[in-house]
Structures are given as structure tokens and as C-alpha cells.
Design a protein around this motif. Sequence first.
Motif, PDB file in Angstrom:
ATOM      1  N   LEU A 124       0.909  -1.249  -0.030  1.00  0.00           N
ATOM      2  CA  LEU A 124       0.334   0.074  -0.048  1.00  0.00           C
ATOM      3  C   LEU A 124       0.680   1.467   0.017  1.00  0.00           C
ATOM      4  O   LEU A 124       0.651   2.356  -0.657  1.00  0.00           O
ATOM      5  CB  LEU A 124      -0.822   0.070   1.094  1.00  0.00           C
ATOM      6  N   GLU A 125       1.848   1.199   0.803  1.00  0.00           N
ATOM      7  CA  GLU A 125       2.894   2.280   0.666  1.00  0.00           C
ATOM      8  C   GLU A 125       3.568   2.634  -0.690  1.00  0.00           C
ATOM      9  O   GLU A 125       3.572   3.809  -0.778  1.00  0.00           O
ATOM     10  CB  GLU A 125       4.021   2.105   1.944  1.00  0.00           C
ATOM     11  N   GLU A 126       3.818   1.536  -1.006  1.00  0.00           N
ATOM     12  CA  GLU A 126       4.509   1.625  -2.643  1.00  0.00           C
ATOM     13  C   GLU A 126       3.356   2.197  -3.555  1.00  0.00           C
ATOM     14  O   GLU A 126       3.743   3.181  -4.312  1.00  0.00           O
ATOM     15  CB  GLU A 126       5.018   0.459  -2.901  1.00  0.00           C
ATOM     16  N   VAL A 127       2.181   1.760  -3.454  1.00  0.00           N
ATOM     17  CA  VAL A 127       1.141   2.472  -4.254  1.00  0.00           C
ATOM     18  C   VAL A 127       0.864   3.763  -4.111  1.00  0.00           C
ATOM     19  O   VAL A 127       0.936   4.488  -5.249  1.00  0.00           O
ATOM     20  CB  VAL A 127      -0.158   1.516  -4.265  1.00  0.00           C
ATOM     21  N   GLU A 133       3.882  10.371  -7.023  1.00  0.00           N
ATOM     22  CA  GLU A 133       4.736  10.629  -8.174  1.00  0.00           C
ATOM     23  C   GLU A 133       4.106  11.051  -9.368  1.00  0.00           C
ATOM     24  O   GLU A 133       4.550  11.790  -9.969  1.00  0.00           O
ATOM     25  CB  GLU A 133       5.754   9.335  -8.294  1.00  0.00           C
ATOM     26  N   GLU A 134       3.016  10.232  -9.734  1.00  0.00           N
ATOM     27  CA  GLU A 134       2.534  10.406 -11.002  1.00  0.00           C
ATOM     28  C   GLU A 134       1.558  11.775 -11.118  1.00  0.00           C
ATOM     29  O   GLU A 134       1.727  12.379 -11.939  1.00  0.00           O
ATOM     30  CB  GLU A 134       1.262   9.265 -11.132  1.00  0.00           C
ATOM     31  N   GLN A 135       1.212  12.129  -9.851  1.00  0.00           N
ATOM     32  CA  GLN A 135       0.640  13.437  -9.789  1.00  0.00           C
ATOM     33  C   GLN A 135       1.622  14.537 -10.099  1.00  0.00           C
ATOM     34  O   GLN A 135       1.338  15.570 -10.515  1.00  0.00           O
ATOM     35  CB  GLN A 135      -0.073  13.647  -8.334  1.00  0.00           C
ATOM     36  N   GLU A 136       2.699  14.592  -9.212  1.00  0.00           N
ATOM     37  CA  GLU A 136       3.927  15.260  -9.881  1.00  0.00           C
ATOM     38  C   GLU A 136       4.217  15.533 -11.143  1.00  0.00           C
ATOM     39  O   GLU A 136       4.312  16.663 -11.824  1.00  0.00           O
ATOM     40  CB  GLU A 136       5.204  14.994  -8.788  1.00  0.00           C
ATOM     41  N   ILE A 137       4.280  14.321 -11.876  1.00  0.00           N
ATOM     42  CA  ILE A 137       4.608  14.305 -13.286  1.00  0.00           C
ATOM     43  C   ILE A 137       3.516  14.855 -13.972  1.00  0.00           C
ATOM     44  O   ILE A 137       3.790  15.680 -15.081  1.00  0.00           O
ATOM     45  CB  ILE A 137       4.729  12.716 -13.636  1.00  0.00           C
ATOM     46  N   ALA A 159       5.281   8.691 -16.967  1.00  0.00           N
ATOM     47  CA  ALA A 159       4.350   8.783 -16.185  1.00  0.00           C
ATOM     48  C   ALA A 159       3.616   7.377 -16.716  1.00  0.00           C
ATOM     49  O   ALA A 159       3.079   6.654 -15.770  1.00  0.00           O
ATOM     50  CB  ALA A 159       3.206   9.880 -16.842  1.00  0.00           C
ATOM     51  N   ARG A 160       3.723   6.928 -17.901  1.00  0.00           N
ATOM     52  CA  ARG A 160       3.263   5.602 -18.204  1.00  0.00           C
ATOM     53  C   ARG A 160       3.710   4.304 -17.506  1.00  0.00           C
ATOM     54  O   ARG A 160       3.227   3.597 -17.137  1.00  0.00           O
ATOM     55  CB  ARG A 160       3.396   5.594 -19.998  1.00  0.00           C
TER      56      ARG A 160
END
Length: 205
Positions: A124-127, A133-137, A159-160
Motif C-alpha cells: 500500500l505504501e508503494e502504491v 509521483e504520478e501527480q507530480e509528473i 508517467a506511463r
Amino acid sequence: MSKRKGVSLDEKRLRIIQIFHEKKEFFTLKEIEKIASKEKNIVIQSVQDVLQALVDDGLVQSGKVGTSTYFWKFPGESIAATERKIAEMSKKIVEAEFKLQKLKEEVQKEKEFKKDNEEKRNLLEEVDRLRKEEQEIKKQIAKFSVINPEAIKEIEEKARKNKDLANIWTDNIFAVQSWCKNKFSISEQDLNKQFNIPEDLDYIE
């Protein structure tokens, strides 16, 4: 002249038992008191208490016949009584060992459950990290979309990849959830509640 030493309680018990073994008969209290006083050097006033203690311990038998109470003991009865006690203790030992084994199994099951829960928390922490990180990208894409098309393409590719990784971790969480439900008979709702798994957890499109 030296003072005569009294007979100990254990010695009195032994001497009264000897009376039954030697005579091999049934006796009333009065008869036992008479024999114990005369032949075994036991103070007559103490015979009744010692005899009753032997009855309570199962070493001498007693029973009423009419208005009289008789006492008796035959040599083989002590062996039978000992065998019964051994059988009872053996049964208790087996029951205790069975309970101990069940407790060991429960402890082991609890250890496995905690281990699986720790793995789920890590997933869960990794997800969550990948989603952030995706939001930042995405913010970077919005910021530089009008400046550098090549940089945008590189960011989109990154991002992909992060999205694919997030979906892999999500898939792992679903697999662990399924395994825990089958092994520990716990509902998915309880698992989600206990480990703060979002109810709407799903793959990223």
C-alpha cells in the motif's frame, strides 16, 4: 530415665494399614481401636482420626451395614487404586498436550497473519508513493506543455511506466487480499478496515 518418644502420624497410618493386611477381615471402629492400642502401640484416642484420614485418601474402604460402619482393606486394592490414579493422570496429560498443540497452532497462525499484513502495508505504501509521483509528473506536463515537446514526451513515458508499476502493485495487493481471505476466513471489508485499504482501490486507467 529417657522420655518415651511418641508414634508419628505417618507411622500410625502405616501400622493401621498393617492391621488390615495382616488380619484380612472387616472391622468396626471399636475393634480397630482395640487392636491398634494393644498390638500396634497407638493411643486409642487418635485411632478414629487416623482411620478417617485413610478413608478420605482412598487407602481404606468403609461402608455401613445396618447401624454399624465397617472398615476394610485388602492388599490388591491399593494396586488397583494406584492404577486408577495413573490412568486419570495419563488422561489429563493427554488433554493438556492436546490443548498445548492447539495453542501452538493458533500462535503460528497469528504469526503468519501478521507477516502477511506487514507485506500488505508495504504494498500500500508503494502504491501511494507511485500515485503521488504520478501527480507530480502530471503537474510538470501541464507546466511545460507549451515549452519543450521532447521533454513532454519523456515525462509522458515516465508517467506511463509509473502507472504500469502502480497497477502491478495494485494487482499484488488484490492477490494478497484473496490469499488472506481464503487462509484466515476474514472478509474483504474487515481487511480493508484493519489496514486502511481504500474501498475504491482499483487499477489506474
